[in-house]
Enzyme design. Sequence first.
Site, PDB file in Angstrom:
ATOM      1  N   LEU A  62       0.813  -1.219   0.000  1.00  0.00           N
ATOM      2  CA  LEU A  62       0.000   0.000   0.000  1.00  0.00           C
ATOM      3  C   LEU A  62       0.843   1.265   0.000  1.00  0.00           C
ATOM      4  O   LEU A  62       1.904   1.326   0.608  1.00  0.00           O
ATOM      5  CB  LEU A  62      -0.916   0.006   1.230  1.00  0.00           C
ATOM      6  CG  LEU A  62      -1.878  -1.181   1.337  1.00  0.00           C
ATOM      7  CD1 LEU A  62      -2.747  -1.027   2.582  1.00  0.00           C
ATOM      8  CD2 LEU A  62      -2.754  -1.321   0.102  1.00  0.00           C
ATOM      9  N   HIS A  92      -3.420   4.133  -2.659  1.00  0.00           N
ATOM     10  CA  HIS A  92      -4.412   3.239  -2.053  1.00  0.00           C
ATOM     11  C   HIS A  92      -5.103   3.926  -0.873  1.00  0.00           C
ATOM     12  O   HIS A  92      -6.317   3.841  -0.703  1.00  0.00           O
ATOM     13  CB  HIS A  92      -3.736   1.986  -1.504  1.00  0.00           C
ATOM     14  CG  HIS A  92      -3.046   1.132  -2.523  1.00  0.00           C
ATOM     15  ND1 HIS A  92      -1.679   0.991  -2.580  1.00  0.00           N
ATOM     16  CD2 HIS A  92      -3.530   0.363  -3.528  1.00  0.00           C
ATOM     17  CE1 HIS A  92      -1.352   0.163  -3.557  1.00  0.00           C
ATOM     18  NE2 HIS A  92      -2.450  -0.231  -4.170  1.00  0.00           N
ATOM     19  N   SER A 137       2.885   3.850  -7.402  1.00  0.00           N
ATOM     20  CA  SER A 137       2.565   2.492  -7.826  1.00  0.00           C
ATOM     21  C   SER A 137       3.375   1.530  -6.969  1.00  0.00           C
ATOM     22  O   SER A 137       4.524   1.823  -6.613  1.00  0.00           O
ATOM     23  CB  SER A 137       2.950   2.317  -9.301  1.00  0.00           C
ATOM     24  OG  SER A 137       3.039   0.938  -9.619  1.00  0.00           O
ATOM     25  N   ARG A 159       4.687  -0.979  -8.022  1.00  0.00           N
ATOM     26  CA  ARG A 159       5.811  -1.420  -8.856  1.00  0.00           C
ATOM     27  C   ARG A 159       6.971  -0.422  -8.843  1.00  0.00           C
ATOM     28  O   ARG A 159       8.072  -0.771  -9.286  1.00  0.00           O
ATOM     29  CB  ARG A 159       5.348  -1.679 -10.289  1.00  0.00           C
ATOM     30  CG  ARG A 159       4.470  -2.912 -10.399  1.00  0.00           C
ATOM     31  CD  ARG A 159       4.270  -3.376 -11.832  1.00  0.00           C
ATOM     32  NE  ARG A 159       3.695  -4.708 -11.885  1.00  0.00           N
ATOM     33  CZ  ARG A 159       2.399  -4.982 -12.023  1.00  0.00           C
ATOM     34  NH1 ARG A 159       1.524  -3.997 -12.131  1.00  0.00           N
ATOM     35  NH2 ARG A 159       1.980  -6.230 -12.059  1.00  0.00           N
TER      36      ARG A 159
HETATM   37  P1  AMP Z   1      -3.296  -2.187  -7.085  1.00  0.00           P
HETATM   38  O1  AMP Z   1      -2.976  -2.577  -5.678  1.00  0.00           O
HETATM   39  O2  AMP Z   1      -2.128  -1.697  -7.858  1.00  0.00           O
HETATM   40  O3  AMP Z   1      -4.103  -3.256  -7.794  1.00  0.00           O
HETATM   41  O4  AMP Z   1      -4.263  -0.938  -6.985  1.00  0.00           O
HETATM   42  C1  AMP Z   1      -5.435  -0.984  -6.219  1.00  0.00           C
HETATM   43  C2  AMP Z   1      -6.272   0.238  -6.537  1.00  0.00           C
HETATM   44  O5  AMP Z   1      -5.534   1.416  -6.206  1.00  0.00           O
HETATM   45  C3  AMP Z   1      -6.616   0.348  -8.031  1.00  0.00           C
HETATM   46  O6  AMP Z   1      -7.941   0.817  -8.169  1.00  0.00           O
HETATM   47  C4  AMP Z   1      -5.621   1.356  -8.516  1.00  0.00           C
HETATM   48  O7  AMP Z   1      -6.054   2.079  -9.652  1.00  0.00           O
HETATM   49  C5  AMP Z   1      -5.505   2.274  -7.316  1.00  0.00           C
HETATM   50  N1  AMP Z   1      -4.254   3.036  -7.380  1.00  0.00           N
HETATM   51  C6  AMP Z   1      -3.014   2.546  -7.564  1.00  0.00           C
HETATM   52  N2  AMP Z   1      -2.098   3.546  -7.621  1.00  0.00           N
HETATM   53  C7  AMP Z   1      -2.792   4.697  -7.464  1.00  0.00           C
HETATM   54  C8  AMP Z   1      -2.441   6.079  -7.419  1.00  0.00           C
HETATM   55  N3  AMP Z   1      -1.179   6.487  -7.572  1.00  0.00           N
HETATM   56  N4  AMP Z   1      -3.424   6.990  -7.252  1.00  0.00           N
HETATM   57  C9  AMP Z   1      -4.705   6.599  -7.107  1.00  0.00           C
HETATM   58  N5  AMP Z   1      -5.117   5.321  -7.126  1.00  0.00           N
HETATM   59  C10 AMP Z   1      -4.172   4.371  -7.302  1.00  0.00           C
END
Ligand code: AMP
Length: 249
Positions: free
Chosen positions: A31, A35, A180, A182
């Site tokens: 996170l 998130h 991200s 990543r």
């Molecule tokens: P993930 O854990 O990468 O699958 O992301 C979970 C949720 O968080 C998804 O809806 C992503 O689009 C959102 N998310 C990831 N990075 C960001 C960010 N920098 N800003 C806003 N939402 C994000």
Amino acid sequence: MILIKSIPRLQKIIQKYSHKRISLVPTMGALHEGHLSLIRAARKKSDIVVVSIFVNPIQFGPKEDYKRYPRPFNKDKKLLDADILFHPDVKEMYPDGYSTYVSEERLSNTMCGLSRPGHFKGVCTVVLKLFNIVQPDIAFFGQKDYQQALIIKRMVRDLNLPIKIEIMPTVREPDGLAMSSRNKYLSQAERKKAVILYQSLLERKKPRGIKLDYFVRVDKDTLRPRKDGRLLAVAGWVGKTRLVDNVII
Ligand code: AMP
């Protein structure tokens, strides 16, 4: 916050809350502030906040980073402010003999869908499962993964799910890089370089110096190329790390 790993146990608890407004924030963990911004938005708009942390194997291609995807679960648990944290094992979500998938077949066939075949089918499948388990009134997704959020909206419309989808703005590092999980893969030099993705969007010019997957201007509802489209989106590899970003203009 209650930590739940079992689907039947979560379903039992959710039944108790049928008169409450339930929100869901699906994540893969590791996170960051992106998130957390979704979780805060969920808190504002609902009585019960459910956050899921599940690294979904079926949305990764065979050569992608499923095994090495960061899983700092204990740290995540401390960062989170939710009522329920759902953290199932892979076997809980995909027991032996699992054979049912959901695929959106129009918006998925462009942009990230071209270089990641099967990715959005994996995403739709896991998100529909989470929706069925949690039965949220409202679910939160980030604009950072714009195509994903649009596909989920389409799935919800097409399959008549009584769920409101909220798309929240991209949270960025001070230099503009979209946060991200990543980004953790990037070396110091790569991290410096990674900002060119966002810069390319601001300048509306293809980024140089990275391996580009796509740089497109598309209609923000259909994702079809259009010279006056309002979505500008980019994807590319900084070293071995594939990153995406977009802006609405
Ligand atoms: P993930 O854990 O990468 O699958 O992301 C979970 C949720 O968080 C998804 O809806 C992503 O689009 C959102 N998310 C990831 N990075 C960001 C960010 N920098 N800003 C806003 N939402 C994000």
